[in-house]
Design an enzyme around this catalytic site. Structure first.
Site: not given
Ligand code: FAD
Lengths: 410, 103
Positions: A157, A198, B101-103
């Site tokens: 990511n 996520t 958090s990476c989205i």
């Protein structure tokens, strides 16, 4: 003459060129946009190509069709930005001066970052669908595939449109059911995250949907390499997943020009103030779209919302006022779930996706965080809106700031 | 907000155990926290923790890959240093608020 220069004529750059040419006086302002390619790709359409739902012609148009009169369009690779001296240097050494700069060079996939990904199985049994070449090659492969282990894997990511991999496996489920092959195709979703998505609420809903569709999920898998000989992917902590067909979402990075210009982080994403959308290094450089290192989705809907903030703040800067617009990270994504249905999520920096209705509270017509037929039509309609409304920088009936009305908190 | 005791100091933590004030961290605090996850911190561990704190302080985005590119430890070594969930363990021990958090 004052000069506004826009780097990249993708979604964001094209929107800005349209918005700014409408506002800035032609006798005072010169606007230039630079891109390396002639063709504009409707990237969300890449998802539909492997399943034969769209063809190449459905997702391409000449960039020039969307760049307004009175804007100079330069077709060239950009070498770097010299922010100290307000200059852009093109590949052939041509120098272009600017008063204000908008960087909208997007992100790209870098399969070379993962050992073995671009090995001898690349585009034979190992595919991406984030490029036109990858999605077409995969479409060809699916035409004659008899089944086996279908593995989708996210290498790292952040990625563009973080729901696209989920949509892919749900489409694949529907596609192989319709072909009468589903009992021969085992579908596995492999992700470095600890769940399907996520954000916790959405992750739960989407995770359950995958389970219903008999799609396996392998979480916490951080990919080290593709073993072409053994036909398996291997993680850094030595877990292995065998495949017959691997659909991978490679590591994403910004364009190397960002690194050469000293404007970015170690992944070449531009260091950006997440509220004003200015470069943290130079006040006269604004950053729009996927290229920015801000903590929200890399998606066309975000680009659209962010464009309004960049527009307002750029006008402030041009007129010598302090910036007034503040980006909230608003993102709004239709999620295809297969069999003519879809889901929709709407969220920002601080609020995770919640159930409810959108855009009109209690009415919809779109349902948030649930599967409906209407949401699927929303996604199909998006392609028309993209070409005809969004790129041209026209007003859309959705405000850029997210609102809570119509959302259910529990 | 909850508090915890490490190396004789009181620190503020969120419900999932992350520091809410990065300035309450010290090497001694980290060493004490590490015992909870059965780790003995070496100089390489500390270098990784300081790299993470530096990233946090300068507003850079933090990923496993960026640690791999730091020159301190390869990703493979990073997994060996903080077995199981390396990024989660390392960010906890680095005493920074929970990374977006990476989205
Ligand atoms: C498979 C897939 C599915 C998606 N689905 C959705 C969806 O359903 N909904 C949604 O909202 N979004 C979706 N997206 C994401 C969306 O397409 C992007 O977020 C959006 O296009 C980003 O716009 P941008 O302007 O930041 O970058 P881009 O549109 O990628 O434009 C960047 C431009 O910069 C140019 N450029 C870069 N470097 C240089 C250089 N050195 N010299 C010259 N030119 C350069 C490139 O040629 C390119 O034209 C999807 C993306 C993919 C790949």
């Amino acid at each position: 003459m004052k000069k506004l220069v826009i780097l990249g004529a993708g979604t964001g750059g094209t929107i800005m060129a349209n918005k700014m040419r409408k506002t800035l006086d032609r006798s005072e302002w010169d606007i230039t946009i630079i891109d390396q390619y002639k063709t504009h790709y409707y990237q969300p359409g890449f998802l539909f190509i492997p399943f034969g739902m769209y063809k190449k012609k459905d997702v391409i148009k000449p960039k020039a069709d969307f760049i307004p009169m009175g804007v100079n369009f330069i077709l060239s690779k950009i070498d770097k930005v010299d922010g100290e001296n307000n200059k852009v240097i093109l590949e052939d050494g041509v120098v272009i001066n600017y008063d204000f700069l908008v960087v909208s060079t997007g992100v790209r996939i870098v399969p070379e970052e993962t050992l073995g990904m671009k090995g001898n199985l690349w585009h034979k049994n190992v595919f991406d669908f984030y490029t036109i070449e990858g999605s077409i090659a995969l479409g060809e492969f699916f035409k004659t595939w008899k089944g086996g282990e279908l593995v989708l894997n996210i290498a790292d990511n952040p990625i563009k449109c973080p729901v696209a991999p989920l949509e892919f496996v749900m489409f694949a489920d529907a596609f192989f059911v319709e072909r009468g092959l589903r009992d021969k195709v085992n579908i596995t979703f492999v992700t470095p995250m600890s769940g399907a998505f996520t954000k916790p609420r959405a992750s739960k809903v989407l995770g359950n949907l995958l389970k219903e569709k008999n799609i396996n999920v392998i979480p916490d898998f951080y990919m080290e390499k593709v073993d072409n000989k053994g036909k398996k992917i291997v993680s850094y902590d030595e877990k292995e997943v065998p495949f017959d067909c691997l659909v991978t979402i490679p590591v994403h990075m910004g364009d190397p020009l960002i690194g050469r210009s000293n404007l970015g982080d170690d992944m070449d994403f531009v260091l950006t103030d997440k509220y004003t959308l200015q470069s943290t290094k130079f006040d006269n450089i604004f950053v729009l779209g996927d290229a920015a290192n801000i903590p929200t989705s890399k998606a066309g809907s975000v680009v659209h919302f962010a464009a309004e903030v960049v527009y307002e703040n750029l006008m402030c800067a041009i007129e010598g006022r302090p910036t007034t617009a503040k980006f909230d990270g608003h993102s709004n994504c239709y999620i295809e779930t297969g069999f003519g249905k879809g889901a929709l999520i709407d969220f920002n920096y601080d609020t995770e996706p919640l159930p409810g209705s959108f855009p009109f509270p209690g009415i919809g017509p779109f349902g948030l965080l649930k599967e409906t037929r209407m949401n699927h039509y929303g996604k199909l309609l998006f392609r028309w809106i993209y070409w005809h409304v969004l790129l041209k920088g026209k007003e859309m009936p959705i405000p850029s700031e997210m609102y809570m009305a119509g959302k259910k908190l529990n | 907000m909850a508090t915890k005791e490490y190396a004789g100091k009181t620190v503020n933590v969120s419900e999932d155990g992350y520091f809410t004030d990065a300035s309450q961290w010290s090497r001694e605090v980290a060493a004490d926290m590490a015992k909870e996850v059965n780790l003995e911190l070496t100089e390489t561990h500390y270098k990784v923790l300081e790299f993470i704190r530096d990233k946090y302080n300068t507003g850079g985005s933090l990923t496993i890959r960026s640690i791999g590119k730091s020159g301190i430890a390869s990703i493979k070594e990073f997994y060996k240093l903080f077995p199981g969930a390396p990024l989660k363990k390392a960010t906890l021990l680095a005493g920074i608020p929970k990374p977006a958090s990476c989205i």
